[in-house]
Design an enzyme around this catalytic site. Sequence first.
Site, short mmCIF file in Angstrom:
data_model
loop_
_atom_site.label_atom_id
_atom_site.label_comp_id
_atom_site.label_asym_id
_atom_site.label_seq_id
_atom_site.Cartn_x
_atom_site.Cartn_y
_atom_site.Cartn_z
N ASP A 17 42.56 36.60 41.63
CA ASP A 17 43.09 35.38 42.54
C ASP A 17 43.86 36.17 43.90
O ASP A 17 43.51 35.34 44.60
CB ASP A 17 44.07 34.74 41.74
CG ASP A 17 43.77 34.00 40.50
OD1 ASP A 17 42.37 34.11 40.33
OD2 ASP A 17 44.34 33.19 39.92
N TYR A 193 36.25 43.02 32.38
CA TYR A 193 37.31 42.39 31.58
C TYR A 193 37.16 43.26 30.17
O TYR A 193 36.34 43.98 30.12
CB TYR A 193 37.20 41.07 31.24
CG TYR A 193 37.40 40.09 32.41
CD1 TYR A 193 38.69 40.08 33.01
CD2 TYR A 193 36.33 39.23 33.09
CE1 TYR A 193 38.87 39.47 34.00
CE2 TYR A 193 36.50 38.77 33.98
CZ TYR A 193 37.70 38.30 34.50
OH TYR A 193 37.76 37.66 35.59
N GLN A 255 40.93 46.86 49.23
CA GLN A 255 39.87 46.05 49.64
C GLN A 255 38.67 46.53 50.49
O GLN A 255 37.52 46.40 49.92
CB GLN A 255 40.07 44.75 50.09
CG GLN A 255 40.64 43.94 48.79
CD GLN A 255 41.09 42.54 49.23
OE1 GLN A 255 41.34 42.14 50.19
NE2 GLN A 255 41.04 41.55 48.15
N ARG A 271 33.57 41.66 38.14
CA ARG A 271 34.33 40.57 37.39
C ARG A 271 34.75 39.48 38.16
O ARG A 271 35.25 39.79 39.35
CB ARG A 271 35.22 41.13 36.15
CG ARG A 271 36.53 41.31 37.00
CD ARG A 271 37.50 42.27 36.06
NE ARG A 271 38.92 41.83 36.40
CZ ARG A 271 40.13 42.59 35.92
NH1 ARG A 271 40.07 43.16 34.87
NH2 ARG A 271 41.20 42.11 36.33
N GLY A 272 35.07 38.52 37.46
CA GLY A 272 35.96 37.46 37.98
C GLY A 272 35.27 36.81 39.18
O GLY A 272 33.96 36.72 39.32
N GLU A 273 35.93 36.67 40.34
CA GLU A 273 35.55 35.97 41.66
C GLU A 273 35.35 36.83 42.72
O GLU A 273 34.29 37.09 43.59
CB GLU A 273 36.46 34.75 42.05
CG GLU A 273 35.82 33.96 43.07
CD GLU A 273 36.44 32.72 43.28
OE1 GLU A 273 36.67 32.40 44.34
OE2 GLU A 273 36.81 31.95 42.30
N ASP A 274 36.29 37.62 43.13
CA ASP A 274 36.33 38.38 44.50
C ASP A 274 35.32 39.56 44.30
O ASP A 274 34.35 39.71 45.12
CB ASP A 274 37.82 39.00 44.68
CG ASP A 274 37.90 39.92 45.86
OD1 ASP A 274 37.40 39.24 46.82
OD2 ASP A 274 38.27 41.30 45.83
N SER A 275 35.48 40.30 43.31
CA SER A 275 34.54 41.50 43.15
C SER A 275 32.95 41.00 43.07
O SER A 275 32.00 41.57 43.52
CB SER A 275 34.88 42.58 42.39
OG SER A 275 34.88 42.24 41.26
#
Length: 378
Positions: A17, A193, A255, A271-275
């Site tokens: 996030d 994760y 970043q 994983r997730g959203e940013d990467s």
Amino acid sequence: MQRRWDIFCTIIDNFGDIGVCWRLARQLTQDHHQTVRLWVDDLASFSCIAPDVNPEIQRQVVQGIEICHWQCMPAEIMPAEVVIEAFACELPDVYVAALLQRKKQPVWINLEYLSAEPWVTQCHGLPSPHPSLPLIKTFFFPGFVQGTGGLLREKNLIAQRSAFSTIAECAFLQRKGLLARKPGEIRISLFCYDTAPVTKLIRILFESSKPVLLIVPEGSAAGSIASLLNNSSSQTGKLIQHGQLTVQIIPFMEQTDYDRLLWSCDFNFVRGEDSFVRAQWAGSPFIWNIYPQAEGAHWKKLDAFLDLYTANMPEDMADAVREIGACWNGKYEISSAIWLNFLFFRESITQHNKSWVRQLFEQVDLASSLVKFAENRL
């Protein structure tokens, strides 16, 4: 026009996030010359990806952005003209009360999670009236298609990626203390994760006929790998060697450096959203570890993205991409055959990704979409 923005972010899984919110804050500041105040509830985790942030200072300015610890909000707070409530976090009561005191109501945006599901285009831009107060916020969905808010993409990102030559890569690797390339080496970044089948992947990479360098950030996945390899491998500091496999454990990167790490690798586990989004701009084959959700809701999100991403792929290549995605997320057991099949399509997937990036580039980027939306409301 220069506006004042407040972005609120709770750090749920350490980096996803805040990764999105920090990129957004910087792009609004640097590309659109907006004045941004970023409210964060966990400065220590934030500082892992933004080393200029001092977790001991409650209010500070970093890269032209005012960063404030959420719990230290003064009672006399003056809300900004544009308010972003990121990923369903709830604004503090004192801030909501201050919204009511403004003569002209700010543009209040609920920035949602990224999804490729078809319903997103129907919900993007819908108003959400407050249940008891005369306030309205708007749902704003990032996305991969027209009719959504688009993806985060700095103005110079694609040009920087194109200019990242072999010489630039070597300089980056040396600056960050990463191992130089060996002839014929397969270079992989791994960010996942705890639910990902890391141990099985490591056993598969043991068997590689080519040298493999696996680059892993410090954390639970790195700890699992170190424990697995400890008894049968040579380990010196942050390097672990086992046959053809070398594991290099690294600190979390700022970043822009993480972007360059993705550009430097042949495969990226993200994983997730940013990467996940940054791996797509990088152009190399990637494997997405989606955030697990109750009742298997994440499978719909994964399938929706893969439907979109593989739409123009030959069937056998699309099957390889879908298969490894399902295995990495725990639907089936990953095997050497599945990995080697994905590896076989490496060059074809890389070529496909060039077309995919061009397709995504046709969209307006997320920050520009937000600025345009806010201006139309103010």
